[in-house]
Structure formats: C-alpha cells, structure tokens
Design a protein around this motif. Structure first.
Motif, PDB file in Angstrom:
ATOM      1  N   ASP A 125       0.859  -1.179   0.000  1.00 10.63           N
ATOM      2  CA  ASP A 125       0.000   0.000   0.000  1.00 10.63           C
ATOM      3  C   ASP A 125       0.900   1.235   0.000  1.00 10.63           C
ATOM      4  O   ASP A 125       1.512   1.577   1.014  1.00 10.63           O
ATOM      5  CB  ASP A 125      -0.906  -0.015   1.227  1.00 10.63           C
ATOM      6  CG  ASP A 125      -1.905   1.125   1.207  1.00 10.63           C
ATOM      7  OD1 ASP A 125      -2.191   1.650   0.111  1.00 10.63           O
ATOM      8  OD2 ASP A 125      -2.410   1.493   2.285  1.00 10.63           O
ATOM      9  N   PHE A 126       1.019   1.867  -1.157  1.00 17.80           N
ATOM     10  CA  PHE A 126       1.902   3.004  -1.339  1.00 17.80           C
ATOM     11  C   PHE A 126       1.185   4.002  -2.229  1.00 17.80           C
ATOM     12  O   PHE A 126       0.409   3.616  -3.104  1.00 17.80           O
ATOM     13  CB  PHE A 126       3.217   2.530  -2.006  1.00 17.80           C
ATOM     14  CG  PHE A 126       4.312   3.549  -1.994  1.00 17.80           C
ATOM     15  CD1 PHE A 126       5.043   3.775  -0.840  1.00 17.80           C
ATOM     16  CD2 PHE A 126       4.616   4.275  -3.133  1.00 17.80           C
ATOM     17  CE1 PHE A 126       6.075   4.709  -0.821  1.00 17.80           C
ATOM     18  CE2 PHE A 126       5.634   5.209  -3.132  1.00 17.80           C
ATOM     19  CZ  PHE A 126       6.366   5.430  -1.962  1.00 17.80           C
ATOM     20  N   PRO A 127       1.428   5.296  -2.045  1.00 18.41           N
ATOM     21  CA  PRO A 127       0.752   6.287  -2.887  1.00 18.41           C
ATOM     22  C   PRO A 127       1.052   6.097  -4.374  1.00 18.41           C
ATOM     23  O   PRO A 127       2.153   5.700  -4.748  1.00 18.41           O
ATOM     24  CB  PRO A 127       1.309   7.629  -2.403  1.00 18.41           C
ATOM     25  CG  PRO A 127       1.850   7.358  -1.053  1.00 18.41           C
ATOM     26  CD  PRO A 127       2.286   5.929  -1.049  1.00 18.41           C
ATOM     27  N   VAL A 128       0.080   6.415  -5.190  1.00 18.40           N
ATOM     28  CA  VAL A 128       0.253   6.386  -6.644  1.00 18.40           C
ATOM     29  C   VAL A 128       1.162   7.569  -6.997  1.00 18.40           C
ATOM     30  O   VAL A 128       1.068   8.636  -6.410  1.00 18.40           O
ATOM     31  CB  VAL A 128      -1.118   6.482  -7.348  1.00 18.40           C
ATOM     32  CG1 VAL A 128      -0.970   6.445  -8.854  1.00 18.40           C
ATOM     33  CG2 VAL A 128      -2.031   5.349  -6.864  1.00 18.40           C
ATOM     34  N   PHE A 129       2.062   7.362  -7.953  1.00 18.42           N
ATOM     35  CA  PHE A 129       3.045   8.389  -8.283  1.00 18.42           C
ATOM     36  C   PHE A 129       3.215   8.509  -9.786  1.00 18.42           C
ATOM     37  O   PHE A 129       2.552   7.815 -10.556  1.00 18.42           O
ATOM     38  CB  PHE A 129       4.382   8.126  -7.571  1.00 18.42           C
ATOM     39  CG  PHE A 129       4.983   6.772  -7.858  1.00 18.42           C
ATOM     40  CD1 PHE A 129       5.968   6.626  -8.827  1.00 18.42           C
ATOM     41  CD2 PHE A 129       4.573   5.649  -7.143  1.00 18.42           C
ATOM     42  CE1 PHE A 129       6.535   5.377  -9.082  1.00 18.42           C
ATOM     43  CE2 PHE A 129       5.134   4.401  -7.388  1.00 18.42           C
ATOM     44  CZ  PHE A 129       6.113   4.268  -8.358  1.00 18.42           C
ATOM     45  N   ASN A 130       4.107   9.402 -10.221  1.00 16.02           N
ATOM     46  CA  ASN A 130       4.313   9.654 -11.653  1.00 16.02           C
ATOM     47  C   ASN A 130       5.800   9.805 -11.961  1.00 16.02           C
ATOM     48  O   ASN A 130       6.644   9.684 -11.076  1.00 16.02           O
ATOM     49  CB  ASN A 130       3.515  10.893 -12.086  1.00 16.02           C
ATOM     50  CG  ASN A 130       3.926  12.135 -11.328  1.00 16.02           C
ATOM     51  OD1 ASN A 130       5.100  12.412 -11.126  1.00 16.02           O
ATOM     52  ND2 ASN A 130       2.942  12.914 -10.888  1.00 16.02           N
ATOM     53  N   VAL A 131       6.114  10.070 -13.203  1.00 14.41           N
ATOM     54  CA  VAL A 131       7.507  10.202 -13.647  1.00 14.41           C
ATOM     55  C   VAL A 131       8.194  11.380 -12.950  1.00 14.41           C
ATOM     56  O   VAL A 131       9.354  11.272 -12.537  1.00 14.41           O
ATOM     57  CB  VAL A 131       7.575  10.339 -15.189  1.00 14.41           C
ATOM     58  CG1 VAL A 131       8.973  10.693 -15.655  1.00 14.41           C
ATOM     59  CG2 VAL A 131       7.100   9.050 -15.849  1.00 14.41           C
TER      60      VAL A 131
END
Length: 164
Positions: A125-131
């Motif tokens: 369970d980890f935050p959604v992230f981006n490039v």
C-alpha cells in the motif's frame, strides 16, 4: 566544471524530465481513463489518479502552496548550479532531475489544479506516483549524496599536511 557545461547538464536533465513527465501523463490520461491496467502483475499497476495534494495526498487542496514551494525549490537548484563554479556534472544532473520533476508537477498544478499520477504498486500500500515524482525522489537522494561528497572533497583540498 566550466559554467556553460554545468548549466547545460542541469538544463538538459531538467528538460528531459519535464518532457518525459508530461508525455507520460498525457498518455495516462487517455489510456487509463477506462480503468487500471497491470504493468507488472502483482508488482505494479497503472491506475489514473488525480491528486490535489503532495505525497500521500498530504495538503490536499493546497495547490498554490505547492506551486510556490516547487517554484522556490526549482529556482534554488538553478541558482546553486549557476553560482557554484566547481560543481561536478553529476551533482548538476541530480539537481536538474529535482528541478525538472518539480516543474513537471508544477505544470499540472498550474494548468489543472491537480497532478496526474498513474504508477500504483500492487504488492504494498503506497501512494500512486508519476515520472516527475521519480525524478524528484531520485534527484534529491543523489543530490544529498553527491553534495556530501563534493563538500568532503572540497574540505579535503583545503587541508594542509599539518592538518592531516
């Protein structure tokens, strides 16, 4: 390192980070609009999430605070690169990653009031992230390590034989 080369390394990495980030986010908003998709089954999924906060959705709704903070950090990185004449290229590149990632998320916040995230870990369970987040995180870690090494090397050069 020569000033022009140092600034070119910083700027090149920053521009590459912004381009990769913005292209990947545009793709994600289109390709993932219908729902999530597995990237590496059981490890990483692609899931479109629009985030008005920072990491872990902290400060949700505080868009302009994050805009000002990101702009200040990016400016500080650029000023450091321009003014530190002896800065090694790897440190300039790491700071370029921080600035480029910051600008990538800054563009989202200014244009849309939220950041497009899409990398979702499936095994934890980890935050959604981006490039952009990847560039910022890796850039900060590398910058800390390289700045420490740069300072240690500079301190070592200033010592005389009697100091050792």
């Amino acid at each position: 390192m020569a000033g022009n080369k140092r600034i070119a390394v910083f700027g090149g990495v920053a521009v590459a980070a912004v381009v990769l980030d913005q292209v990947s986010k545009a793709w994600a908003r289109t390709a993932l609009a219908g729902g999530p998709a597995p990237l590496v089954p059981g490890v990483m999924d692609l899931a479109l999430v629009m985030n008005t906060g920072a990491a872990f959705s902290i400060g949700s709704g505080s868009t302009w605070v994050f805009v000002i903070l990101a702009a200040a950090i990016c400016a500080a990185c650029a000023v450091w690169v321009v003014h530190e004449k002896a800065m090694p290229a790897p440190l300039a590149a790491a700071l370029g990653a921080v600035a480029g990632g910051g600008v990538g998320n800054l563009i989202d916040r200014v244009i849309a009031g939220q950041v497009t995230d899409f990398f979702a870990t499936a095994f934890i369970d980890f935050p959604v992230f981006n490039v952009a987040d990847i560039f910022v995180t890796c850039g900060v870690i590398l910058s800390l390590i390289l700045a420490w090494r740069f300072d240690a090397a500079r301190d070592g050069e200033g010592q005389t034989r009697e100091d050792n």
